[in-house]
Design a protein around this motif. Sequence first.
Motif, mmCIF file in Angstrom:
data_model
loop_
_atom_site.group_PDB
_atom_site.id
_atom_site.type_symbol
_atom_site.label_atom_id
_atom_site.label_comp_id
_atom_site.label_asym_id
_atom_site.label_seq_id
_atom_site.Cartn_x
_atom_site.Cartn_y
_atom_site.Cartn_z
ATOM 1 N N SER A 151 0.834 -1.206 0.000
ATOM 2 C CA SER A 151 0.000 0.000 0.000
ATOM 3 C C SER A 151 0.865 1.250 0.000
ATOM 4 O O SER A 151 0.598 2.206 -0.742
ATOM 5 N N ALA A 152 1.907 1.255 0.829
ATOM 6 C CA ALA A 152 2.803 2.407 0.874
ATOM 7 C C ALA A 152 3.516 2.596 -0.470
ATOM 8 O O ALA A 152 3.652 3.723 -0.967
ATOM 9 N N ASN A 153 3.959 1.498 -1.071
ATOM 10 C CA ASN A 153 4.635 1.577 -2.370
ATOM 11 C C ASN A 153 3.717 2.142 -3.452
ATOM 12 O O ASN A 153 4.133 2.966 -4.275
ATOM 13 N N VAL A 154 2.475 1.682 -3.473
ATOM 14 C CA VAL A 154 1.520 2.151 -4.486
ATOM 15 C C VAL A 154 1.261 3.643 -4.319
ATOM 16 O O VAL A 154 1.222 4.393 -5.306
ATOM 17 N N VAL A 155 1.079 4.088 -3.079
ATOM 18 C CA VAL A 155 0.854 5.519 -2.848
ATOM 19 C C VAL A 155 2.077 6.327 -3.270
ATOM 20 O O VAL A 155 1.955 7.378 -3.901
ATOM 21 N N ARG A 156 3.274 5.830 -2.959
ATOM 22 C CA ARG A 156 4.508 6.538 -3.330
ATOM 23 C C ARG A 156 4.764 6.506 -4.831
ATOM 24 O O ARG A 156 5.523 7.304 -5.367
ATOM 25 N N GLY A 157 4.142 5.538 -5.518
ATOM 26 C CA GLY A 157 4.368 5.402 -6.953
ATOM 27 C C GLY A 157 5.566 4.554 -7.303
ATOM 28 O O GLY A 157 6.010 4.547 -8.456
ATOM 29 N N THR A 158 6.090 3.790 -6.335
ATOM 30 C CA THR A 158 7.253 2.939 -6.603
ATOM 31 C C THR A 158 6.844 1.519 -7.007
ATOM 32 O O THR A 158 7.713 0.701 -7.334
ATOM 33 N N GLU A 159 5.562 1.235 -6.979
ATOM 34 C CA GLU A 159 5.047 -0.067 -7.410
ATOM 35 C C GLU A 159 3.658 0.150 -7.988
ATOM 36 O O GLU A 159 2.858 0.899 -7.413
ATOM 37 N N THR A 160 3.357 -0.467 -9.125
ATOM 38 C CA THR A 160 2.033 -0.300 -9.728
ATOM 39 C C THR A 160 1.010 -1.140 -8.968
ATOM 40 O O THR A 160 1.366 -2.089 -8.241
ATOM 41 N N ALA A 161 -0.247 -0.804 -9.152
ATOM 42 C CA ALA A 161 -1.324 -1.573 -8.526
ATOM 43 C C ALA A 161 -1.252 -3.038 -8.931
ATOM 44 O O ALA A 161 -1.392 -3.942 -8.103
ATOM 45 N N GLU A 162 -1.018 -3.265 -10.213
ATOM 46 C CA GLU A 162 -0.974 -4.633 -10.735
ATOM 47 C C GLU A 162 0.218 -5.408 -10.178
ATOM 48 O O GLU A 162 0.092 -6.582 -9.799
ATOM 49 N N ASP A 163 1.375 -4.760 -10.108
ATOM 50 C CA ASP A 163 2.570 -5.430 -9.586
ATOM 51 C C ASP A 163 2.414 -5.741 -8.091
ATOM 52 O O ASP A 163 2.829 -6.814 -7.625
ATOM 53 N N ALA A 164 1.839 -4.803 -7.357
ATOM 54 C CA ALA A 164 1.629 -5.028 -5.923
ATOM 55 C C ALA A 164 0.677 -6.201 -5.700
ATOM 56 O O ALA A 164 0.930 -7.076 -4.863
ATOM 57 N N ALA A 165 -0.397 -6.227 -6.470
ATOM 58 C CA ALA A 165 -1.373 -7.306 -6.323
ATOM 59 C C ALA A 165 -0.761 -8.660 -6.667
ATOM 60 O O ALA A 165 -1.003 -9.657 -5.974
ATOM 61 N N LYS A 166 0.049 -8.699 -7.709
ATOM 62 C CA LYS A 166 0.688 -9.962 -8.099
ATOM 63 C C LYS A 166 1.665 -10.443 -7.024
ATOM 64 O O LYS A 166 1.727 -11.634 -6.698
ATOM 65 N N ARG A 167 2.421 -9.505 -6.453
ATOM 66 C CA ARG A 167 3.372 -9.876 -5.406
ATOM 67 C C ARG A 167 2.650 -10.455 -4.190
ATOM 68 O O ARG A 167 3.061 -11.467 -3.613
ATOM 69 N N LEU A 168 1.549 -9.816 -3.813
ATOM 70 C CA LEU A 168 0.773 -10.304 -2.664
ATOM 71 C C LEU A 168 0.148 -11.662 -2.959
ATOM 72 O O LEU A 168 0.142 -12.557 -2.104
ATOM 73 N N GLN A 169 -0.381 -11.817 -4.165
ATOM 74 C CA GLN A 169 -0.989 -13.089 -4.540
ATOM 75 C C GLN A 169 0.048 -14.216 -4.569
ATOM 76 O O GLN A 169 -0.196 -15.317 -4.065
ATOM 77 N N ASP A 170 1.203 -13.954 -5.138
ATOM 78 C CA ASP A 170 2.260 -14.965 -5.192
ATOM 79 C C ASP A 170 2.678 -15.383 -3.786
ATOM 80 O O ASP A 170 2.915 -16.566 -3.516
ATOM 81 N N GLY A 171 2.784 -14.403 -2.898
ATOM 82 C CA GLY A 171 3.164 -14.715 -1.518
ATOM 83 C C GLY A 171 2.125 -15.551 -0.807
ATOM 84 O O GLY A 171 2.450 -16.532 -0.131
ATOM 85 N N LEU A 172 0.858 -15.183 -0.978
ATOM 86 C CA LEU A 172 -0.224 -15.939 -0.343
ATOM 87 C C LEU A 172 -0.298 -17.350 -0.900
ATOM 88 O O LEU A 172 -0.443 -18.330 -0.148
#
Length: 417
Positions: free
Chosen positions: A388-409
């Motif tokens: 969430s912090a990365n997306v707000v800062r603009g250092t990670e896209t919404a899609e990339d953040a979601a994929k990273r979280l999904q892969d981890g889960l």
Amino acid sequence: MTMKTLRVALLTSTLLAGAASAQDVTLTIESWRNDDLTIWQDTIIPAFEAANPGIKLNFAPSAPAEYNAVLNSKLDAGSAGDLITCRPFDASLELFKKGQLADLTDLPGMANFGDVAKSGWSTDDGAQTFCVPMASVIHGFIYNKDAFTELGIEVPKTEAEFFAALDKIKEDGTYIPMAMGTNDQWEAATMGYQNIGPTYWKGEEGRLALIEGTQKLTDEPWVAPYRALAKWKDYLGDGFEAQTYPDSQNLFTLGRAAIYPAGSWEISGFKSLAEFEMGAFYPPVQAEGDECYISDHTDIGIGLNAASPNAEAAKTFLNWVASPEFAKLYANALPGFFPLSNEAVALDDPLAQEFVNWRETCKPSIRSTYQILSRGTPNLENETWNASANVVRGTETAEDAAKRLQDGLASWYEPQK
């Protein structure tokens, strides 16, 4: 006095003392809420003891950060109090599984609570409940009414109206549109993603689908709130990346920011600090006519130490905690912590009442990461902070953040593989 008379008097005195001690029970309450000591001593304890002569209460809180460790040590040593204040989900569930919290499923007062209210203190299948729900916190937005009046802004109901309001505040330049930083990370997740997210994933419908594995974090309802969150960057003011949670609180209460993405626990503190009138609005819906959803998150419950020698007296207290009388006392003593019982409670604090009124309009849910989904490594709750912090800062896209979280889960949670 003859010896016979003396023996009779002594025997009578002993019997009376025994009867008194049998009647007078003192229940000790373990808690992490040391800030609430005065509320318990001045309001809650006198009300209960007046209605229940013979049962005394001793509220004995520990330091919040030390509570889990202290409580576990006391329970293992057999020295814990009769009543255990319960944090939601896994920490309390583990105590129940170890046999240290009693099963309260059949406690009559439990009939006053719905499934969402009980979810924080129930087994995964919902079959058993082990703590009486006491209070929740609700997410939304607190705003400076003076700023809105000055700028001619109406309370936004839709996402388009929300961003239009932010644009107007930014263009005027008198106020920072919104006070939130990303330094502490959890703020971006808790007051950002978990605040607006239920509107997209439809509250409990999406949360339970994620647990069941029928939805993934890369599905549109879970990516879309990140896209909305990414837009917040333009409205958070200079230096928000280094801004801490206390910084955000100060910016708002000093009148320098117009909107504060909030948890209702802020109400008491803000009321004592802000010199302007405040209002609140729930997370805007995507389009006019859409159903609204709120994060009405289970926060605090209370259970029975399974080893307590005073179980019946403790159950008398727990049934009282489940009553409308307790709900009204607690909610008015601690504005921003809301009763979880089915019966509506009128609140004295107008800002707290604004929050709780949303229950009549919007569907409630709890934070998506708190039940079951953060038991493995990587921990989904902690990863959501970072994403969430990365997306707000603009250092990670919404899609990339979601994929990273999904892969981890998916790496540890079987239904998501």
